[in-house]
Write a protein that holds these residues in place. Structure first.
Motif, PDB file in Angstrom:
ATOM      1  N   GLY A 106       0.825  -1.208   0.000  1.00 45.50           N
ATOM      2  CA  GLY A 106       0.000   0.000   0.000  1.00 45.50           C
ATOM      3  C   GLY A 106       0.854   1.250   0.000  1.00 45.50           C
ATOM      4  O   GLY A 106       0.640   2.153   0.813  1.00 45.50           O
ATOM      5  N   ASN A 107       1.830   1.271  -0.919  1.00 46.84           N
ATOM      6  CA  ASN A 107       2.790   2.382  -0.995  1.00 46.84           C
ATOM      7  C   ASN A 107       3.536   2.552   0.329  1.00 46.84           C
ATOM      8  O   ASN A 107       3.810   3.664   0.769  1.00 46.84           O
ATOM      9  CB  ASN A 107       2.092   3.689  -1.393  1.00 46.84           C
ATOM     10  N   PHE A 108       3.851   1.407   0.957  1.00 42.87           N
ATOM     11  CA  PHE A 108       4.624   1.352   2.200  1.00 42.87           C
ATOM     12  C   PHE A 108       3.898   2.037   3.375  1.00 42.87           C
ATOM     13  O   PHE A 108       4.526   2.542   4.295  1.00 42.87           O
ATOM     14  CB  PHE A 108       6.007   1.980   2.019  1.00 42.87           C
ATOM     15  N   LEU A 109       2.589   1.998   3.340  1.00 45.27           N
ATOM     16  CA  LEU A 109       1.796   2.620   4.402  1.00 45.27           C
ATOM     17  C   LEU A 109       0.988   1.616   5.213  1.00 45.27           C
ATOM     18  O   LEU A 109       0.500   1.946   6.293  1.00 45.27           O
ATOM     19  CB  LEU A 109       0.839   3.671   3.817  1.00 45.27           C
ATOM     20  N   PRO A 115       5.012  -0.006  14.593  1.00 45.81           N
ATOM     21  CA  PRO A 115       4.694   1.356  14.142  1.00 45.81           C
ATOM     22  C   PRO A 115       5.882   2.135  13.588  1.00 45.81           C
ATOM     23  O   PRO A 115       5.723   2.918  12.658  1.00 45.81           O
ATOM     24  CB  PRO A 115       4.137   2.010  15.414  1.00 45.81           C
ATOM     25  N   SER A 116       7.071   1.943  14.147  1.00 41.86           N
ATOM     26  CA  SER A 116       8.224   2.753  13.740  1.00 41.86           C
ATOM     27  C   SER A 116       9.239   1.987  12.896  1.00 41.86           C
ATOM     28  O   SER A 116      10.318   2.513  12.607  1.00 41.86           O
ATOM     29  CB  SER A 116       8.928   3.313  14.981  1.00 41.86           C
ATOM     30  N   SER A 117       8.926   0.770  12.494  1.00 39.09           N
ATOM     31  CA  SER A 117       9.903  -0.044  11.781  1.00 39.09           C
ATOM     32  C   SER A 117       9.785   0.142  10.272  1.00 39.09           C
ATOM     33  O   SER A 117       8.751   0.590   9.766  1.00 39.09           O
ATOM     34  CB  SER A 117       9.713  -1.527  12.118  1.00 39.09           C
ATOM     35  N   SER A 118      10.855  -0.215   9.577  1.00 36.34           N
ATOM     36  CA  SER A 118      10.841  -0.238   8.112  1.00 36.34           C
ATOM     37  C   SER A 118      10.637  -1.669   7.653  1.00 36.34           C
ATOM     38  O   SER A 118      11.436  -2.233   6.892  1.00 36.34           O
ATOM     39  CB  SER A 118      12.153   0.337   7.568  1.00 36.34           C
TER      40      SER A 118
END
Length: 429
Positions: A106-109, A115-118
């Motif tokens: 979802g476009n990286f969303l 919550p704060s991870s990549s």
């Protein structure tokens, strides 16, 4: 390839087909036809011969098991590969277009693992996967990435999460792994909702985790890479180890990240490239990489270059975490001095080894464990975190030692008739 003598098992034709086999066609002969099970749109095939059972897995083309079989391949009927066989076939590494990963996340969303991870969980080409974004530490072209992916994805171990593919985007690399259902070891040991609860509250479960991680890391060090030259993991820590919910087995995550991100010195890389800048361990001005506090060996903190010995150090910290349930490093406020006091799990283990190990071991185990085995595990963990890397044991020796202590624990459990079958939920209590 596996072969056996004449087999009574054969693939029968479709019962709905009006065609009947004649007596002559049912009789075995030296030029018997072969039946093939072909996965749709797949490059892997499984062949079965009526007179001699032959199993071969080959890529991109049919490889007949004998010269006499080559003429029969053109008339071989096709069947879909059963799902239970597909799971065991070797995965082909993928170079994913970034647009595929962006669409799946979802476009990286959407669906971040935290919550704060990549990191994201998504479905990519029909697979439930976890996508991690990592920074490229050194330039790596697409041919280099393909070489490394082919070498890493060729590796399979029950205690190592599979790498399925990757994608390049400027200074980042997106790594796609199989998604492992469960909870990371850090959360299992330190439940934030209920600190008194742990899903691995038995000695047997913690020894199982230690054994799985030891053998997984031994495999990475000695059985991966080109010609089994081995890789360095560089991310061994409790948050990178997943305890599966169904069986309480452990899987090491992020295998291959160090190589694909360019974090390993060239002398450790089995696939060297003439265009790759050299990174010498002895040069204090060389490029350095950050690590995780509490898991970094002394030489890693000073030189910044990961090695197999620094992996052994990190594994030793994980062992001491398993035994005590404590964090690698913890800071607590001292009211008397008005300052923060630093506590290390290594310092606690060394103090316990000189005194009473029973008082230091995690209280949630409720003293239901063999004390002698616990003392030997403490000594093993301390040997792995020795300040001198040359004195740390090799992971092959460590894995053998942990396996022996696991068997001693199992014998102890059978002697006291401790219950072994139970169900565990990872949900907070």
């Amino acid at each position: 390839m596996c072969r056996s003598r004449k087999s009574t098992d054969s693939i029968q034709p479709n019962p709905k087909s009006p065609r009947r086999l004649s007596k002559s066609s049912r009789a075995p002969s030296s030029s018997s036809k072969t039946s093939s099970i072909d996965p749709p749109s797949s490059a892997t095939f499984f062949t079965v011969t009526s007179t001699t059972t032959s199993c071969s897995f080959v890529n991109n083309r049919h490889h007949p098991t004998s010269p006499s079989d080559s003429s029969s391949l053109s008339t071989t009927p096709s069947y879909s590969l059963p799902a239970h066989l597909k799971h065991h076939l070797r995965d082909t590494p993928h170079i994913y277009p970034l647009s595929d990963i962006s669409s799946a996340t979802g476009n990286f969303l959407l669906r971040r693992l935290s919550p704060s991870s990549s990191a994201w969980r998504c479905s990519l080409r029909g697979r439930d996967v976890a996508v991690f974004r990592r920074r490229l530490r050194r330039p790596a072209g697409l041919p280099r990435l393909r070489q490394l992916l082919a070498s890493i994805c060729r590796s399979h171990h029950s205690s190592v999460a599979k790498l399925l593919g990757a994608s390049l985007s400027e200074g980042d690399v997106y790594l796609v792994y199989e998604f492992v259902e469960g909870a990371n070891l850090s959360d299992c040991l330190r439940n934030r909702v209920n600190p008194d609860y742990s899903p691995i509250a038995s000695w047997a479960s913690r020894m199982q985790v230690a054994t799985d991680v030891a053998h997984g890391l031994e495999y990475i060090h000695h059985c991966t890479g080109m010609n089994g030259s081995g890789f360095v993991h560089n991310r061994i820590k409790s948050s990178s180890i997943v305890v599966t919910e169904d069986s309480l087995n452990a899987k090491i995550c992020h295998f291959g990240t160090a190589e694909l991100c360019g974090e390993v010195a060239e002398e450790d890389e089995p696939l060297s490239s003439p265009n790759t800048p050299k990174l010498m361990r002895t040069n204090s001005n060389a490029m350095k990489f950050e690590g995780t506090r509490g898991y970094m060996s002394p030489e890693f903190r000073s030189k910044g270059t990961p090695t197999r010995k620094s992996d052994v150090y990190a594994f030793g910290v994980v062992v001491l975490e398993l035994l005590s349930g404590e964090e690698p490093l913890k800071y607590s406020f001292d009211r008397e001095s008005g300052d923060f006091r630093r506590t290390s799990v290594i310092e606690g283990a060394r103090e316990a080894a000189r005194g009473s190990v029973r008082r230091w071991v995690d209280k949630r185990l409720k003293d239901s464990y063999p004390v002698e085995v616990a003392e030997k595990m403490v000594q093993l963990g301390l040997a792995c975190v020795d300040d001198d890397p040359e004195r740390r044991p090799d992971m092959g020796r460590v894995a053998g030692r942990v396996s022996k202590l696991y068997l001693e624990s199992k014998t102890w459990g059978e002697r006291f008739a401790l219950p072994q079958d139970f169900s565990v939920s990872m949900a907070p209590r």
